[in-house]
Design a protein around this motif. Structure first.
Motif, PDB file in Angstrom:
ATOM      1  N   ARG A   1       0.844  -1.199   0.000  1.00  0.00           N
ATOM      2  CA  ARG A   1       0.000   0.000   0.000  1.00  0.00           C
ATOM      3  C   ARG A   1       0.877   1.247   0.000  1.00  0.00           C
ATOM      4  NH1 ARG A   1      -2.038  -2.666   4.290  1.00  0.00           N
ATOM      5  NH2 ARG A   1      -1.425  -0.968   5.681  1.00  0.00           N
ATOM      6  N   ALA A   2       0.368   2.311  -0.607  1.00  0.00           N
ATOM      7  CA  ALA A   2       1.068   3.593  -0.652  1.00  0.00           C
ATOM      8  C   ALA A   2       0.051   4.699  -0.460  1.00  0.00           C
ATOM      9  CB  ALA A   2       1.801   3.754  -1.981  1.00  0.00           C
ATOM     10  N   GLU A   3       0.192   5.443   0.639  1.00  0.00           N
ATOM     11  CA  GLU A   3      -0.766   6.497   0.989  1.00  0.00           C
ATOM     12  C   GLU A   3      -0.025   7.788   1.297  1.00  0.00           C
ATOM     13  OE1 GLU A   3      -4.138   6.157   1.283  1.00  0.00           O
ATOM     14  OE2 GLU A   3      -4.364   3.973   1.087  1.00  0.00           O
ATOM     15  N   GLY A   4      -0.461   8.894   0.685  1.00  0.00           N
ATOM     16  CA  GLY A   4       0.157  10.179   0.982  1.00  0.00           C
ATOM     17  C   GLY A   4      -0.097  11.184  -0.121  1.00  0.00           C
ATOM     18  N   THR A   5       0.665  12.266  -0.101  1.00  0.00           N
ATOM     19  CA  THR A   5       0.509  13.336  -1.084  1.00  0.00           C
ATOM     20  C   THR A   5       1.876  13.823  -1.538  1.00  0.00           C
ATOM     21  OG1 THR A   5      -1.542  14.077  -0.034  1.00  0.00           O
ATOM     22  CG2 THR A   5      -0.489  15.604  -1.547  1.00  0.00           C
ATOM     23  N   LEU A   6       2.050  13.964  -2.838  1.00  0.00           N
ATOM     24  CA  LEU A   6       3.251  14.549  -3.416  1.00  0.00           C
ATOM     25  C   LEU A   6       2.842  15.732  -4.281  1.00  0.00           C
ATOM     26  CD1 LEU A   6       5.083  11.280  -4.547  1.00  0.00           C
ATOM     27  CD2 LEU A   6       5.688  12.706  -2.591  1.00  0.00           C
ATOM     28  N   THR A   7       3.513  16.845  -4.105  1.00  0.00           N
ATOM     29  CA  THR A   7       3.244  18.036  -4.907  1.00  0.00           C
ATOM     30  C   THR A   7       4.376  18.211  -5.909  1.00  0.00           C
ATOM     31  OG1 THR A   7       2.052  19.079  -3.080  1.00  0.00           O
ATOM     32  CG2 THR A   7       2.793  20.510  -4.869  1.00  0.00           C
ATOM     33  N   ILE A   8       4.032  18.116  -7.196  1.00  0.00           N
ATOM     34  CA  ILE A   8       5.020  18.153  -8.262  1.00  0.00           C
ATOM     35  C   ILE A   8       4.812  19.410  -9.086  1.00  0.00           C
ATOM     36  CG2 ILE A   8       5.972  16.917 -10.231  1.00  0.00           C
ATOM     37  CD1 ILE A   8       4.703  14.379  -9.081  1.00  0.00           C
ATOM     38  N   ASN A   9       5.785  20.318  -9.023  1.00  0.00           N
ATOM     39  CA  ASN A   9       5.700  21.596  -9.747  1.00  0.00           C
ATOM     40  C   ASN A   9       4.350  22.279  -9.507  1.00  0.00           C
ATOM     41  OD1 ASN A   9       8.293  21.334 -10.770  1.00  0.00           O
ATOM     42  ND2 ASN A   9       7.623  20.439 -12.694  1.00  0.00           N
ATOM     43  N   GLY A  10       3.922  22.252  -8.257  1.00  0.00           N
ATOM     44  CA  GLY A  10       2.701  22.944  -7.848  1.00  0.00           C
ATOM     45  C   GLY A  10       1.427  22.143  -7.972  1.00  0.00           C
ATOM     46  N   THR A  11       1.487  20.957  -8.553  1.00  0.00           N
ATOM     47  CA  THR A  11       0.303  20.110  -8.727  1.00  0.00           C
ATOM     48  C   THR A  11       0.352  18.947  -7.749  1.00  0.00           C
ATOM     49  OG1 THR A  11       0.145  20.674 -11.071  1.00  0.00           O
ATOM     50  CG2 THR A  11      -1.029  18.706 -10.330  1.00  0.00           C
ATOM     51  N   ALA A  12      -0.690  18.801  -6.949  1.00  0.00           N
ATOM     52  CA  ALA A  12      -0.725  17.753  -5.928  1.00  0.00           C
ATOM     53  C   ALA A  12      -1.210  16.439  -6.515  1.00  0.00           C
ATOM     54  CB  ALA A  12      -1.626  18.170  -4.769  1.00  0.00           C
ATOM     55  N   ILE A  13      -0.503  15.351  -6.168  1.00  0.00           N
ATOM     56  CA  ILE A  13      -0.929  13.996  -6.504  1.00  0.00           C
ATOM     57  C   ILE A  13      -1.311  13.295  -5.210  1.00  0.00           C
ATOM     58  CG2 ILE A  13      -0.218  11.743  -7.381  1.00  0.00           C
ATOM     59  CD1 ILE A  13       1.562  13.083  -9.349  1.00  0.00           C
ATOM     60  N   GLU A  14      -2.587  12.977  -5.082  1.00  0.00           N
ATOM     61  CA  GLU A  14      -3.086  12.296  -3.888  1.00  0.00           C
ATOM     62  C   GLU A  14      -2.958  10.790  -4.069  1.00  0.00           C
ATOM     63  OE1 GLU A  14      -4.109  13.643  -1.112  1.00  0.00           O
ATOM     64  OE2 GLU A  14      -4.170  15.764  -1.715  1.00  0.00           O
ATOM     65  N   MET A  15      -2.248  10.160  -3.148  1.00  0.00           N
ATOM     66  CA  MET A  15      -2.132   8.707  -3.148  1.00  0.00           C
ATOM     67  C   MET A  15      -3.152   8.141  -2.170  1.00  0.00           C
ATOM     68  SD  MET A  15       0.440   7.328  -5.024  1.00  0.00           S
ATOM     69  CE  MET A  15       1.511   8.144  -6.202  1.00  0.00           C
ATOM     70  N   LYS A  16      -4.382   7.912  -2.656  1.00  0.00           N
ATOM     71  CA  LYS A  16      -5.413   7.280  -1.841  1.00  0.00           C
ATOM     72  C   LYS A  16      -5.641   5.870  -2.368  1.00  0.00           C
ATOM     73  CE  LYS A  16      -7.882  11.483  -0.512  1.00  0.00           C
ATOM     74  NZ  LYS A  16      -9.200  12.208  -0.545  1.00  0.00           N
ATOM     75  N   ASN A  17      -5.506   4.883  -1.482  1.00  0.00           N
ATOM     76  CA  ASN A  17      -5.570   3.481  -1.893  1.00  0.00           C
ATOM     77  C   ASN A  17      -4.559   3.193  -2.996  1.00  0.00           C
ATOM     78  OD1 ASN A  17      -7.816   2.912  -0.135  1.00  0.00           O
ATOM     79  ND2 ASN A  17      -9.144   3.929  -1.640  1.00  0.00           N
ATOM     80  N   GLY A  18      -3.400   3.856  -2.884  1.00  0.00           N
ATOM     81  CA  GLY A  18      -2.348   3.673  -3.869  1.00  0.00           C
ATOM     82  C   GLY A  18      -1.573   2.389  -3.645  1.00  0.00           C
ATOM     83  N   LEU A  19      -0.745   2.067  -4.629  1.00  0.00           N
ATOM     84  CA  LEU A  19       0.064   0.854  -4.590  1.00  0.00           C
ATOM     85  C   LEU A  19       1.516   1.189  -4.889  1.00  0.00           C
ATOM     86  CD1 LEU A  19      -2.279  -1.520  -6.637  1.00  0.00           C
ATOM     87  CD2 LEU A  19      -1.962  -1.537  -4.155  1.00  0.00           C
ATOM     88  N   GLY A  20       2.415   0.328  -4.404  1.00  0.00           N
ATOM     89  CA  GLY A  20       3.827   0.533  -4.651  1.00  0.00           C
ATOM     90  C   GLY A  20       4.544  -0.749  -5.023  1.00  0.00           C
ATOM     91  N   TYR A  21       5.702  -0.586  -5.653  1.00  0.00           N
ATOM     92  CA  TYR A  21       6.566  -1.697  -6.049  1.00  0.00           C
ATOM     93  C   TYR A  21       8.002  -1.192  -5.937  1.00  0.00           C
ATOM     94  CZ  TYR A  21       9.212  -4.737  -9.220  1.00  0.00           C
ATOM     95  OH  TYR A  21      10.163  -5.574  -9.760  1.00  0.00           O
ATOM     96  N   ILE A  22       8.929  -2.055  -5.462  1.00  0.00           N
ATOM     97  CA  ILE A  22      10.322  -1.650  -5.305  1.00  0.00           C
ATOM     98  C   ILE A  22      11.246  -2.766  -5.773  1.00  0.00           C
ATOM     99  CG2 ILE A  22      12.119  -0.863  -3.712  1.00  0.00           C
ATOM    100  CD1 ILE A  22       9.908   0.061  -1.815  1.00  0.00           C
ATOM    101  N   GLU A  23      12.248  -2.396  -6.579  1.00  0.00           N
ATOM    102  CA  GLU A  23      13.295  -3.333  -6.970  1.00  0.00           C
ATOM    103  C   GLU A  23      14.638  -2.619  -6.919  1.00  0.00           C
ATOM    104  OE1 GLU A  23      12.069  -4.468 -10.953  1.00  0.00           O
ATOM    105  OE2 GLU A  23      13.535  -3.085 -11.812  1.00  0.00           O
ATOM    106  N   THR A  24      15.701  -3.386  -7.112  1.00  0.00           N
ATOM    107  CA  THR A  24      17.040  -2.813  -7.040  1.00  0.00           C
ATOM    108  C   THR A  24      17.955  -3.473  -8.057  1.00  0.00           C
ATOM    109  OG1 THR A  24      18.951  -2.436  -5.574  1.00  0.00           O
ATOM    110  CG2 THR A  24      17.687  -4.444  -5.207  1.00  0.00           C
TER     111      THR A  24
END
Length: 291
Positions: free
Chosen positions: A127-150
Motif C-alpha cells: 500500500r502507498a498512501e500520501g501526497t506529493l506536490t510536483i511543480n505545484g500540482t498535488a498527486i493524492e495517493m489514496k488506496n495507492g500501490l507501490g513496487y520496489i526493486e534494485t
C-alpha cells in the motif's frame, strides 16, 4: 564504498488513480573512482535527474533506508524534498507491509560476484498512501500501490527488455519480467527472470528453473517453463530518456515507457492464470546495435 566501477540503485514505483511516479536513488562511480549520487524521477509526463554530493548520502541496505540530501526512502515510506531548475517535488508517502519473495529472484546466479548487473525485488506490492506536490500540482495517493526493486553491478545489459505492472481489478497482484543478454565466461546467453503475484499466489519463472525465451522483440516476449507460458505484449507507449550505468558511470541513455499499455497473459497448461491489459504498466526495451 564498493570497488569501482560500480553502481547501485533502487526503483520505487507509486501508482494511484491512473497516475504514476517513480524515484530512482542511486550511487555510482566510473573507472576513475569518482563517486556520485543522483535521484531520477519518472512520471507519465516526463523524467528528470537531480545530482547530490556523496557526502549527503546514507545507505542502510540491510534495513532498506536510503537518505540522499533532504530525501528519505525506506520500508516505512518516502519523504521527498527535491528542488532543481526544472523540478520541485515535496511530500511524503507511507507504505504498508511489503510483499517479499521467499527466495532471491536471481537464484543461484546471486552467488556469482562478477556479473555486470544483478537484480533484486524488494517488494512486489504494498500500500502507498500520501501526497506529493510536483511543480505545484498535488498527486493524492489514496488506496495507492507501490513496487520496489534494485539493481547493482557496473553496467546495464547491452540488450534487454523489462516490464512491471501493479495489477488491479479482478486479478489483483503484481508482475515483473526481465529478459537480458548475460555475458558469462567469455560467452553470453539470453536469460530471463520473472515473478507474478496473482490472487495471493506467487509464480516464478527463470532460466535457472528451466525457463526459455521462445520469442523476443522490442514489443513482445514469450517465455516457457514446463507447462507454464508467459506472454507480454506492448500495445502502446510514450517513452522518456533515463540515465543508465555503463562501467559505473551514468552516461548511457535508455528509454522507458512509465505509463504504457501492455497485455499480460499467463497459462499453466490449458488453464489461464492471467489475462489482463493495463494502461499503467512500465516497459523498457533496449536492442543492441547490429553491425
Amino acid at each position: 564504498m564498493e570497488k569501482f566501477p560500480y553502481f547501485e540503485g533502487w526503483y520505487l514505483k507509486h501508482q494511484a488513480d491512473g497516475k504514476m511516479i517513480a524515484f530512482i536513488p542511486a550511487v555510482h562511480a566510473g573507472i576513475t573512482g569518482e563517486w556520485e549520487a543522483s535521484v531520477q524521477v519518472i512520471t507519465g509526463e516526463g523524467s528528470w535527474c537531480v545530482s547530490y554530493p556523496v557526502s549527503e548520502c546514507r545507505i542502510d541496505k540491510k534495513n532498506f533506508r536510503i537518505k540522499m540530501g533532504d530525501n528519505l526512502f525506506s520500508k516505512k515510506g518516502i519523504r521527498v524534498n527535491i528542488k532543481s531548475k526544472e523540478l520541485t517535488i515535496q511530500g511524503h508517502v507511507s507504505y504498508g507491509p511489503f510483499t517479499r519473495l521467499k527466495k532471491d529472484i536471481m537464484g543461484p546466479f546471486r552467488l556469482l560476484p562478477f556479473l555486470e548487473c544483478n537484480h533484486g525485488v524488494v517488494s512486489m506490492r504494498h500500500r502507498a498512501e500520501g501526497t506529493l506536490t510536483i511543480n505545484g500540482t498535488a498527486i493524492e495517493m489514496k488506496n495507492g500501490l507501490g513496487y520496489i526493486e534494485t539493481d547493482w553491478g557496473h553496467s546495464f545489459p547491452k540488450e534487454y527488455v523489462w516490464t512491471q505492472c501493479l495489477l488491479t481489478g479482478k486479478q489483483e497482484g503484481s508482475i515483473m519480467l526481465s529478459a537480458a543478454d548475460v555475458p558469462l565466461w567469455g560467452r553470453s546467453f539470453f536469460g530471463t527472470i520473472s515473478a507474478a503475484y496473482i490472487g495471493g499466489h506467487m509464480y516464478r519463472m527463470a532460466t535457472y528453473l528451466g525457463a526459455r525465451i521462445t520469442h523476443y522483440s522490442e514489443s513482445e516476449v514469450l517465455v516457457r517453463q514446463g507447462k507454464m507460458h508467459l506472454k507480454v505484449t506492448k500495445l502502446g507507449e510514450r517513452s522518456f530518456g533515463l540515465y543508465a550505468p555503463q562501467k559505473g558511470s551514468m552516461c548511457r541513455i535508455i528509454r522507458e515507457s512509465p505509463v504504457c499499455r501492455v497485455r499480460y497473459q499467463m497459462w499453466n497448461g490449458q488453464e489461464s492464470i492471467l489475462d489482463i491489459t493495463d494502461n499503467c504498466a512500465s516497459f523498457e526495451s533496449v536492442r543492441a546495435q547490429r553491425t
